[in-house]
Structures are given as C-alpha cells and as structure tokens.
Design an enzyme around this catalytic site. Sequence first.
Site, PDB file in Angstrom:
ATOM      1  CB  SER A  52       8.069  -7.375  -2.074  1.00 12.59           C
ATOM      2  OG  SER A  52       7.952  -6.171  -2.796  1.00 12.59           O
ATOM      3  CG  ASN A  53       3.506  -4.593  -2.787  1.00 13.22           C
ATOM      4  OD1 ASN A  53       3.563  -4.057  -3.893  1.00 13.22           O
ATOM      5  ND2 ASN A  53       3.900  -3.964  -1.682  1.00 13.22           N
ATOM      6  CG  HIS A  54       2.222  -9.225  -7.333  1.00 12.55           C
ATOM      7  ND1 HIS A  54       3.283  -9.898  -7.892  1.00 12.55           N
ATOM      8  CD2 HIS A  54       1.546 -10.142  -6.590  1.00 12.55           C
ATOM      9  CE1 HIS A  54       3.238 -11.160  -7.533  1.00 12.55           C
ATOM     10  NE2 HIS A  54       2.197 -11.340  -6.730  1.00 12.55           N
TER      11      HIS A  54
END
Length: 222
Positions: free
Chosen positions: A29-31
């Site tokens: 995933s990512n932030h």
Amino acid sequence: PVHRDLDGKRVVITAGPTREALDPVRYLSNHSSGKMGYALAAACVERGASVTLVSGPVTLSTPPGVERIEVTSAVEMLTAVESCMPCDLFIGCAAVADYRAAAVSEHKLKKTGDAGGLTLELVRNPDIVATIAARADRPFTVGFAAETQSLETHAGSKLERKRLDLIVANDVSLEGVGFGGDDNAATLLWREREGTRHHALPRQPKTALANAIVDHIADRLR
Ligand code: C5P
C-alpha cells in the site's frame, strides 16, 4: 461563499490508498491519507452535487451528505467506480497502487530456512481514471499528478495519455505539502484549442484548495 453551481450533477470521486493483498495477513500500500479526496467530496456536496466517494482504507469520517463505498484493492475500486457510471464528473484522487501480486497466496508466506531474499511477482493494476476517460459515455474526467520534477511536462503528458479533461499537479518535493499533510499547492492543466493552459493555486489548507479546484471544474463543466 457557497454557490449551487453543481446543482443536479452526479459526481464520483476516488480517494485514499488501495491495499493489494500478498497473503491473508500482508499487503502492499502507500501513505495516502485521503484528505484531498474527502475535501473535494465535501466541496461538491456543498455546491449541490450528489456525490459518491469510492474510498480505500482511511481513518477519515464521511462528509455529511456524501455516499461512501468502501473498497480495498484497485480492481475493487474500478468495479465500484464502473457501477456508478454514467455520471457528470469523475475525479480520480486515489493513490492507486500501480501493481498487485500476480497471485495472492492462500496461506501466510513463510520465510525460507536460508538467509536469502524473496522475489515477489507483481502485475500491473488497471488505470481507473484512464479507463473511465475511455468510455463512450465518459464524464468530465479529472486526474491528479504527484511529481517531484518537471511538474508541467510530466503532468501535461499524463493529461494527454490518460485523455483527461483536467489534471491537478502537485510538487510533492516541496516541504509541508501533499501526502498526509493538511496543506497543498497545485497547478491545474487543461487543453484548449490554442494548446495546454495552466493555472497555479498557492499553498493553502486542503479544504480551501478543494474549493478552488471545484470553482475551476464548475466553470469548465458549464
Ligand atoms: O500515473 P499516475 O499514477 O501518476 O497518475 C495519477 C492519476 O491517475 C491520479 O488521478 C490517480 O488517481 C489515477 N490513477 C488511477 N489508476 C491507477 C493509477 C493512477 O486512476 N492505476
């Protein structure tokens, strides 16, 4: 000032990250916080639109009057967005993972006995904003571009390649703007007969920036 300049319009917005499962307990995933997409949803509702927010996993509450569809992966996000078509305006604000695991392991991946590494095989995810822009019944389609260099060149080529009506470009190398923060600055790019036009929006809270972006979209939708 609240204008009802989106009265009667159907708006679909993607927001937040996507989460791509590797096995039953792990994901890529990512932030992305989802703040920009949620602010855009709130701004569109205030102007009279009926808004569906297709959201990846975030900790934000749903703005009043917004319908929210929760999704996890990019493939799920695309299916949910397609189920909302046709609409008048689509804003792709989500930080969609570019890749997912070629195969999701049914059981938790195990470490091997030796000290060696692990190679994951990834495949490309569908491009949601480009898929929607390619439809025969395409809505006015807006994308985002987070860049660290040559902002206008890279965002301009994304505008063409994805056949967008408008792109909102952010310089994510600037201190205090973009991912996770409450402030953002952006340059809007769109095509006119004479060529690519642009308009810079200065650093401001994401809620104010959302209204400035929607001002511009509402003008172009008319
Ligand atoms: O190509 P890039 O990821 O920089 O493009 C960003 C824009 O494209 C954003 O509007 C994002 O929501 C959208 N996007 C998408 N589906 C993808 C990748 C990006 O809709 N798989």
